[in-house]
Write a protein that holds these residues in place. Structure first.
Motif, PDB file in Angstrom:
ATOM      1  N   GLY A 172       0.789  -1.218   0.000  1.00 46.70           N
ATOM      2  CA  GLY A 172       0.000   0.000   0.000  1.00 46.70           C
ATOM      3  C   GLY A 172       0.822   1.269   0.000  1.00 46.70           C
ATOM      4  N   ALA A 173       2.130   1.142  -0.149  1.00 51.72           N
ATOM      5  CA  ALA A 173       3.007   2.313  -0.165  1.00 51.72           C
ATOM      6  C   ALA A 173       2.936   3.021  -1.516  1.00 51.72           C
ATOM      7  CB  ALA A 173       4.448   1.907   0.127  1.00 51.72           C
ATOM      8  N   GLY A 174       3.357   4.282  -1.517  1.00 52.98           N
ATOM      9  CA  GLY A 174       3.508   5.006  -2.763  1.00 52.98           C
ATOM     10  C   GLY A 174       4.830   4.657  -3.416  1.00 52.98           C
ATOM     11  N   LEU A 175       5.000   5.123  -4.659  1.00 48.32           N
ATOM     12  CA  LEU A 175       6.199   4.773  -5.424  1.00 48.32           C
ATOM     13  C   LEU A 175       6.641   5.947  -6.277  1.00 48.32           C
ATOM     14  CD1 LEU A 175       8.190   2.468  -6.336  1.00 48.32           C
ATOM     15  CD2 LEU A 175       6.585   2.043  -8.212  1.00 48.32           C
ATOM     16  N   VAL A 176       7.950   6.213  -6.267  1.00 47.93           N
ATOM     17  CA  VAL A 176       8.549   7.189  -7.173  1.00 47.93           C
ATOM     18  C   VAL A 176       9.051   6.454  -8.407  1.00 47.93           C
ATOM     19  CG1 VAL A 176      10.377   8.894  -7.500  1.00 47.93           C
ATOM     20  CG2 VAL A 176       9.214   8.723  -5.286  1.00 47.93           C
ATOM     21  N   CYS A 177       8.609   6.890  -9.579  1.00 51.17           N
ATOM     22  CA  CYS A 177       9.055   6.318 -10.848  1.00 51.17           C
ATOM     23  C   CYS A 177      10.010   7.314 -11.509  1.00 51.17           C
ATOM     24  CB  CYS A 177       7.860   6.036 -11.754  1.00 51.17           C
ATOM     25  SG  CYS A 177       6.725   4.795 -11.090  1.00 51.17           S
TER      26      CYS A 177
END
Length: 283
Positions: A137-142
């Motif tokens: 459920g974490a966010g992600l930097v692409c």
């Protein structure tokens, strides 16, 4: 906010009209900026506490120097980051915490310790990283690194159009993350100045950030004291802050919403001024 270009983490929303300052905490002995000043556990916590009080919305904890340096195993990286994240989460239940890592096992431990965002600056070098974000459920930097492996520098790198390459890469990574189950509002794209790029490329990106912001994904910029600023100003690391603030302002005006910085208070003041000017008639 409309929902487009908005990042949602821990019940908070960040967009071009409400930017987030991300304070950098390096648990490394060889950081290019602070040379190990926050390597110690207590020193890292004190720095994080100070950043929160100075206006940081997000605290970014990293355990490995971005560039060349001594090898750091995944186990050692997790030992440097996860305990600090756990203690910071206990002290500040509401603050958004990010872990700067490209390794899925490290991300898994850090998310379990309380991290909300996985800051992958190496463009999905570990393909399992996005799956960790999706499952936790974490966010992600692409991000975009021009195909470089982690902790390597560009050599005679060339692009037909660096902005087009960045857009194509980060959108592909973002769409893959969504397909794995990461909610779109928890994804933020990073053009990743200086990673896989020379000074010309980083300057071109800065001038044309609006093209990436216009694609609808929330955008992070990490330009604080970087080499392209130093080369333009002929300034050593300790004398790049004026240039950093200028690039932050240009980036904010073009739609970036998360700003990874070393000097939280100065960045907060500059970004508040930009958003005040840009959105004065909308409030």
């Amino acid at each position: 906010m409309s929902g487009q270009g908005v990042l949602r983490l821990r019940g908070r929303e960040y967009g071009p009209d409400s930017p987030a300052v991300m304070g950098v905490i390096n648990r490394t002995p060889d950081s290019f900026y602070d040379h190990g000043a926050t390597f110690g556990f207590d020193a890292a916590l004190r720095a994080a506490e100070a950043a929160v009080h100075r206006g940081a919305d997000i605290i970014d904890i990293g355990g490995v120097k971005a560039g060349y340096g001594a090898y750091v195993s995944a186990e050692e990286e997790a030992r440097r980051t996860a305990p600090v994240i756990a203690e910071l989460r206990a002290q500040h239940p509401d603050v958004v915490i990010s872990v700067d890592t490209w390794r899925a096992p490290v991300a898994r431990e850090c998310v379990a310790a309380g991290a909300d965002l996985v800051n992958d600056t190496w463009a999905g070098a570990d393909p399992e990283l996005a799956r960790v974000a999706a499952e936790s459920g974490a966010g992600l930097v692409c991000s975009h690194s021009g195909g470089l492996a982690p902790r390597t520098d560009p050599h005679r790198v060339a692009y037909r159009d660096v902005v087009a390459d960045v857009v194509a890469t980060v959108e592909e990574l973002a769409e893959r993350a969504v397909s794995l189950g990461v909610p779109p509002e928890r994804i933020v794209v990073d053009p990743t100045h200086d990673f896989g790029k020379n000074t010309y490329h980083s300057l071109e990106l800065t001038r044309r950030l609006g093209e990436l912001a216009g694609r609808g994904w929330p955008m992070l910029v990490a330009v604080s004291n970087k080499d392209f600023i130093g080369e333009v100003l002929d300034a050593p690391v300790a004398e790049r802050w004026a240039g950093t603030l200028a690039v932050l302002a240009v980036s904010a005006w073009q739609g970036a919403c998360v700003f990874r910085v070393h000097d939280v208070a100065a960045a907060r003041a500059a970004l508040d001024a930009v958003t005040g000017l840009a959105y004065a008639n909308a409030r």
